[in-house]
Design an enzyme around this catalytic site. Structure first.
Site, PDB file in Angstrom:
ATOM      1  N   GLU A 161      63.058  18.773  22.925  1.00  0.00           N
ATOM      2  CA  GLU A 161      63.801  17.736  21.905  1.00  0.00           C
ATOM      3  C   GLU A 161      62.698  16.555  21.610  1.00  0.00           C
ATOM      4  O   GLU A 161      62.477  15.952  22.729  1.00  0.00           O
ATOM      5  CB  GLU A 161      65.175  17.206  22.385  1.00  0.00           C
ATOM      6  CG  GLU A 161      66.056  16.512  21.268  1.00  0.00           C
ATOM      7  CD  GLU A 161      66.080  17.053  20.128  1.00  0.00           C
ATOM      8  OE1 GLU A 161      66.718  18.035  19.957  1.00  0.00           O
ATOM      9  OE2 GLU A 161      65.380  16.793  19.230  1.00  0.00           O
ATOM     10  N   LYS A 220      55.831  18.894  25.039  1.00  0.00           N
ATOM     11  CA  LYS A 220      57.040  17.809  25.254  1.00  0.00           C
ATOM     12  C   LYS A 220      56.525  16.659  26.025  1.00  0.00           C
ATOM     13  O   LYS A 220      56.589  15.709  25.823  1.00  0.00           O
ATOM     14  CB  LYS A 220      58.238  18.494  25.602  1.00  0.00           C
ATOM     15  CG  LYS A 220      59.187  17.546  26.143  1.00  0.00           C
ATOM     16  CD  LYS A 220      59.751  16.693  24.712  1.00  0.00           C
ATOM     17  CE  LYS A 220      60.542  15.338  25.269  1.00  0.00           C
ATOM     18  NZ  LYS A 220      62.033  15.487  25.271  1.00  0.00           N
ATOM     19  N   CYS A 276      63.123   9.228  29.734  1.00  0.00           N
ATOM     20  CA  CYS A 276      62.109  10.157  29.339  1.00  0.00           C
ATOM     21  C   CYS A 276      60.656   9.714  29.693  1.00  0.00           C
ATOM     22  O   CYS A 276      59.933  10.440  30.505  1.00  0.00           O
ATOM     23  CB  CYS A 276      62.001  10.672  27.971  1.00  0.00           C
ATOM     24  SG  CYS A 276      63.277  11.784  27.631  1.00  0.00           S
TER      25      CYS A 276
HETATM   26  C1  UDX Z   1      68.717  15.001  29.567  1.00  0.00           C
HETATM   27  C2  UDX Z   1      67.576  14.717  30.205  1.00  0.00           C
HETATM   28  O1  UDX Z   1      67.533  13.488  30.645  1.00  0.00           O
HETATM   29  C3  UDX Z   1      66.301  15.101  29.200  1.00  0.00           C
HETATM   30  O2  UDX Z   1      64.968  14.966  29.874  1.00  0.00           O
HETATM   31  C4  UDX Z   1      66.458  16.404  28.820  1.00  0.00           C
HETATM   32  O3  UDX Z   1      65.439  16.660  27.738  1.00  0.00           O
HETATM   33  C5  UDX Z   1      67.887  16.554  28.080  1.00  0.00           C
HETATM   34  O4  UDX Z   1      68.828  16.176  29.174  1.00  0.00           O
HETATM   35  P1  UDX Z   1      70.443  13.632  28.308  1.00  0.00           P
HETATM   36  O5  UDX Z   1      71.166  14.323  27.428  1.00  0.00           O
HETATM   37  O6  UDX Z   1      69.978  12.090  28.034  1.00  0.00           O
HETATM   38  O7  UDX Z   1      68.895  14.409  28.694  1.00  0.00           O
HETATM   39  O8  UDX Z   1      70.986  13.605  29.898  1.00  0.00           O
HETATM   40  P2  UDX Z   1      72.410  13.305  30.066  1.00  0.00           P
HETATM   41  O9  UDX Z   1      73.115  12.122  29.193  1.00  0.00           O
HETATM   42  O10 UDX Z   1      72.754  12.999  31.452  1.00  0.00           O
HETATM   43  O11 UDX Z   1      73.329  14.791  29.910  1.00  0.00           O
HETATM   44  C6  UDX Z   1      73.530  15.792  30.675  1.00  0.00           C
HETATM   45  C7  UDX Z   1      74.775  16.260  30.811  1.00  0.00           C
HETATM   46  O12 UDX Z   1      74.640  17.567  31.677  1.00  0.00           O
HETATM   47  C8  UDX Z   1      75.600  15.310  31.515  1.00  0.00           C
HETATM   48  O13 UDX Z   1      76.753  14.927  30.924  1.00  0.00           O
HETATM   49  C9  UDX Z   1      75.965  16.142  32.885  1.00  0.00           C
HETATM   50  O14 UDX Z   1      77.467  16.109  33.199  1.00  0.00           O
HETATM   51  C10 UDX Z   1      75.772  17.611  32.204  1.00  0.00           C
HETATM   52  N1  UDX Z   1      75.584  18.603  33.470  1.00  0.00           N
HETATM   53  C11 UDX Z   1      74.589  18.225  34.419  1.00  0.00           C
HETATM   54  C12 UDX Z   1      76.318  19.744  33.629  1.00  0.00           C
HETATM   55  O15 UDX Z   1      77.292  20.140  32.710  1.00  0.00           O
HETATM   56  N2  UDX Z   1      75.906  20.725  34.467  1.00  0.00           N
HETATM   57  C13 UDX Z   1      75.124  20.448  35.341  1.00  0.00           C
HETATM   58  O16 UDX Z   1      74.720  21.472  36.396  1.00  0.00           O
HETATM   59  C14 UDX Z   1      74.368  19.414  35.337  1.00  0.00           C
HETATM   60  C1  UDX Z   2      61.448   9.044  23.711  1.00  0.00           C
HETATM   61  C2  UDX Z   2      60.631   9.844  22.665  1.00  0.00           C
HETATM   62  O1  UDX Z   2      60.222   8.901  21.457  1.00  0.00           O
HETATM   63  C3  UDX Z   2      61.409  11.005  21.971  1.00  0.00           C
HETATM   64  O2  UDX Z   2      60.558  11.638  20.968  1.00  0.00           O
HETATM   65  C4  UDX Z   2      61.649  11.858  23.239  1.00  0.00           C
HETATM   66  O3  UDX Z   2      62.553  13.141  22.760  1.00  0.00           O
HETATM   67  C5  UDX Z   2      62.590  11.036  24.175  1.00  0.00           C
HETATM   68  O4  UDX Z   2      61.765   9.919  24.786  1.00  0.00           O
HETATM   69  P1  UDX Z   2      63.591   7.244  23.533  1.00  0.00           P
HETATM   70  O5  UDX Z   2      63.088   6.983  24.945  1.00  0.00           O
HETATM   71  O6  UDX Z   2      64.869   7.616  23.211  1.00  0.00           O
HETATM   72  O7  UDX Z   2      62.587   8.466  23.113  1.00  0.00           O
HETATM   73  O8  UDX Z   2      63.170   6.199  22.736  1.00  0.00           O
HETATM   74  P2  UDX Z   2      61.566   5.400  22.491  1.00  0.00           P
HETATM   75  O9  UDX Z   2      61.866   4.997  20.778  1.00  0.00           O
HETATM   76  O10 UDX Z   2      60.525   6.301  22.545  1.00  0.00           O
HETATM   77  O11 UDX Z   2      61.104   4.209  23.202  1.00  0.00           O
HETATM   78  C6  UDX Z   2      61.001   4.398  24.547  1.00  0.00           C
HETATM   79  C7  UDX Z   2      60.765   3.054  25.080  1.00  0.00           C
HETATM   80  O12 UDX Z   2      59.649   2.638  24.492  1.00  0.00           O
HETATM   81  C8  UDX Z   2      61.800   1.931  24.730  1.00  0.00           C
HETATM   82  O13 UDX Z   2      62.122   1.148  25.979  1.00  0.00           O
HETATM   83  C9  UDX Z   2      61.125   0.940  23.564  1.00  0.00           C
HETATM   84  O14 UDX Z   2      61.798  -0.414  23.659  1.00  0.00           O
HETATM   85  C10 UDX Z   2      59.923   1.049  24.135  1.00  0.00           C
HETATM   86  N1  UDX Z   2      58.810   0.753  23.165  1.00  0.00           N
HETATM   87  C11 UDX Z   2      58.670   1.674  21.936  1.00  0.00           C
HETATM   88  C12 UDX Z   2      58.053  -0.331  23.224  1.00  0.00           C
HETATM   89  O15 UDX Z   2      58.137  -1.262  24.084  1.00  0.00           O
HETATM   90  N2  UDX Z   2      57.217  -0.472  22.208  1.00  0.00           N
HETATM   91  C13 UDX Z   2      57.000   0.459  20.861  1.00  0.00           C
HETATM   92  O16 UDX Z   2      56.109   0.087  20.171  1.00  0.00           O
HETATM   93  C14 UDX Z   2      57.812   1.390  21.147  1.00  0.00           C
END
Ligand code: UDX
Ligand code: UDX
Length: 462
Positions: A161, A220, A276
């Site tokens: 993603e 990724k 991430c």
């Molecule tokens: C997560 C990771 O942070 C990211 O690196 C990855 O790409 C996608 O999954 P995110 O969706 O942001 O991203 O995580 P989170 O909001 O914590 O959601 C994960 C969900 O999975 C939680 O709601 C958790 O309860 C659930 N989960 C986890 C299950 O249902 N089963 C499990 O065994 C573990």
């Molecule tokens: C990132 C990647 O962009 C996305 O493609 C991946 O799937 C998940 O990780 P995310 O972490 O949701 O996404 O947000 P992003 O917009 O990338 O920002 C990451 C951090 O960098 C934030 O704290 C943001 O404030 C900071 N940032 C970003 C800066 O400080 N300066 C910049 O110019 C851009």
């Protein structure tokens, strides 16, 4: 033809991704499952505004499909059993124990999912890795599925993603590219095609890229490492600018206009956060180390070292500027989320800056338009730097930004929420301790305007 999809993990990735697939593919039944009952209940809340994840445009999309072909459930077994295609979208945090502690991804949730799929499946499945994973994880999943399954056939795809939080819906609707990795044999390619066909409902064919599994997994990590590296690079320059009288916003604009460099991800800040960037780079470092590539590992680790330095430097500067002591001084934090337009606080710079300032015995008042006090305390308690009682004593979370700033000695802008720009800064100034300081960790406010009011204003990198 895929008729039923199941997604394990109703988080920031699984929720929005499945909502968009359901919207764009009304003939496919999409069921998002999660172990967390409260989270599923929130996704099912009759008031769609109460879904657990805030993303602009998301509640509208959920409202359109929920109950039609989009379902949220805790019955994981049933959803797995019925699905032709299963997305794994559970979290993969950095390991906090054992070998690879602090670097490697903790794959225990992924493994549990694989074992559950193996146990439940009685028909052939395509399993899609959506979670960011170390290279060659698909191999491990495959081995579990093939050795413990009920003799059914599994194809494993990697479909990382790339959505960014705060713009998840827009990124999903109009992605730069969709990446799908699969086995190169005929059956692998058939599975790849099944997923291509789903995305092709709204993504132009030329933007759907197919590769082998490992290229997809590695891409990724590398994409996030490159993005984070740009932020650390400009942040490194911000410190130099402060010493030399150059302005980092001007430098950033000047270099970004070079089409080879480009303008994005060049905004100096108090440091990047989010679930991430750090995790994925640590993962890359760990992979490089495990292949004996020390220089490669060190090179990427420096991105994290720089980011930690940037956060620490910000809090240190607040203390130094406030006459070397912040003990019992109120400092207002505007923003707690790791970026604007999200309620996600994972790895937010605000957490680390607050930790430093609490060590200096400051009193912190937090206001964030989308983050409530339970989350702020949970984030602080997770660090285990001090007792929950001490965190509660040191930090108050306010529902009103003007109250948060009242009687403060300084304001720290931690998140770039648009609403901060529109505040009545004159009114805020009047109710603060003087001299009143603003430390703009996001470079969003107008220096001249604030100085005219009477503020002492400091941005990053100027
Ligand atoms: C997560 C990771 O942070 C990211 O690196 C990855 O790409 C996608 O999954 P995110 O969706 O942001 O991203 O995580 P989170 O909001 O914590 O959601 C994960 C969900 O999975 C939680 O709601 C958790 O309860 C659930 N989960 C986890 C299950 O249902 N089963 C499990 O065994 C573990
Ligand atoms: C990132 C990647 O962009 C996305 O493609 C991946 O799937 C998940 O990780 P995310 O972490 O949701 O996404 O947000 P992003 O917009 O990338 O920002 C990451 C951090 O960098 C934030 O704290 C943001 O404030 C900071 N940032 C970003 C800066 O400080 N300066 C910049 O110019 C851009």
């Amino acid at each position: 033809m895929i008729k039923k999809i199941c997604c394990i993990g109703a988080g920031y990735v699984g929720g929005p991704t499945m909502a968009v697939i359901a919207q764009k593919c009304p003939n496919i039944q999409v069921t998002v499952v999660d172990l967390n009952e409260k989270r599923i209940a929130a996704w099912n809340d009759v008031n769609v505004e109460n879904i657990p994840i805030y993303e602009p445009g998301l509640s509208e999309i959920v409202a359109e499909s929920r109950g039609r072909n989009l379902f949220f459930s805790t019955d994981v077994d049933k959803a797995i059993a019925e699905a032709d295609m299963i997305f794994i979208s559970v979290n993969t945090p950095t390991k906090t124990y054992g070998s690879g502690k602090g670097l490697a991804a903790d794959l225990k949730h992924i493994e549990l999912c694989a074992r559950q799929i193996a146990r439940v499946a009685t028909t052939n499945k395509i399993v899609v890795e959506k979670s960011t994973l170390p290279v060659r994880t698909a191999e491990a999943i495959k081995s579990i599925l093939h050795n413990t399954g009920n003799g059914v056939e599994f194809q494993i795809l990697s479909n990382p993603e790339f959505l960014a939080e705060g713009t998840a819906v827009a990124d999903l609707l109009n992605p730069d590219r969709v990446l799908i990795g699969g086995d190169q044999d005929a059956k692998g390619q058939e599975a790849v095609q099944a997923l291509v066909d789903i995305y092709a409902n709204w993504v132009p064919k030329e933007k759907i890229l197919t590769t082998n599994v490992w290229s997809s997994e590695l891409s990724k990590l590398v994409a996030n490492a490159f993005l984070a590296q740009r932020v650390s690079s400009i942040n490194a320059i911000s410190e130099l600018c402060e010493k030399t009288g150059a302005n980092v916003n001007e430098v950033s604009k000047a270099i970004g206009m070079d089409s080879r460099i480009g303008p994005k991800f060049l905004k100096a800040s108090v440091g990047f956060g989010g679930s991430c960037f750090q995790k994925d780079i640590l993962n890359l470092v760990y992979i490089a180390q495990s292949y004996g590539l020390q220089e490669v590992a060190d090179y990427w680790e420096q991105v994290i070292i720089m980011n930690n330095h940037q956060k620490r430097r910000f809090s240190k500067n607040i203390v130094t500027t406030l006459y070397n002591t912040v003990a019992d001084k109120k400092i207002a934090f505007l923003g707690w989320a790791f970026k604007k337009d999200t309620n996600d606080t994972r790895e937010s710079a605000a957490i680390y800056v607050a930790d430093d300032l609490l060590n200096e015995q400051a009193k912190i008042a937090v206001y964030d338009p989308k983050v409530g006090q339970d989350q702020v305390y949970a984030d602080m308690n997770y660090l285990e730097s001090r007792s929950p009682e001490a965190n509660k004593k040191g930090i108050t979370v306010m529902l009103d930004p003007y109250e948060a700033c009242k009687d403060a000695h300084a304001i720290a802008i931690m998140t770039e929420w648009d609403e901060f720009i529109t505040y009545d800064w004159k009114k805020i100034y009047q109710n603060m301790n003087k001299p009143a300081f603003v430390f703009d960790g996001r470079n969003i406010l107008d220096k001249n305007e604030l100085e005219k009011i009477g503020f002492k204003y400091q941005a990053i990198g100027s």
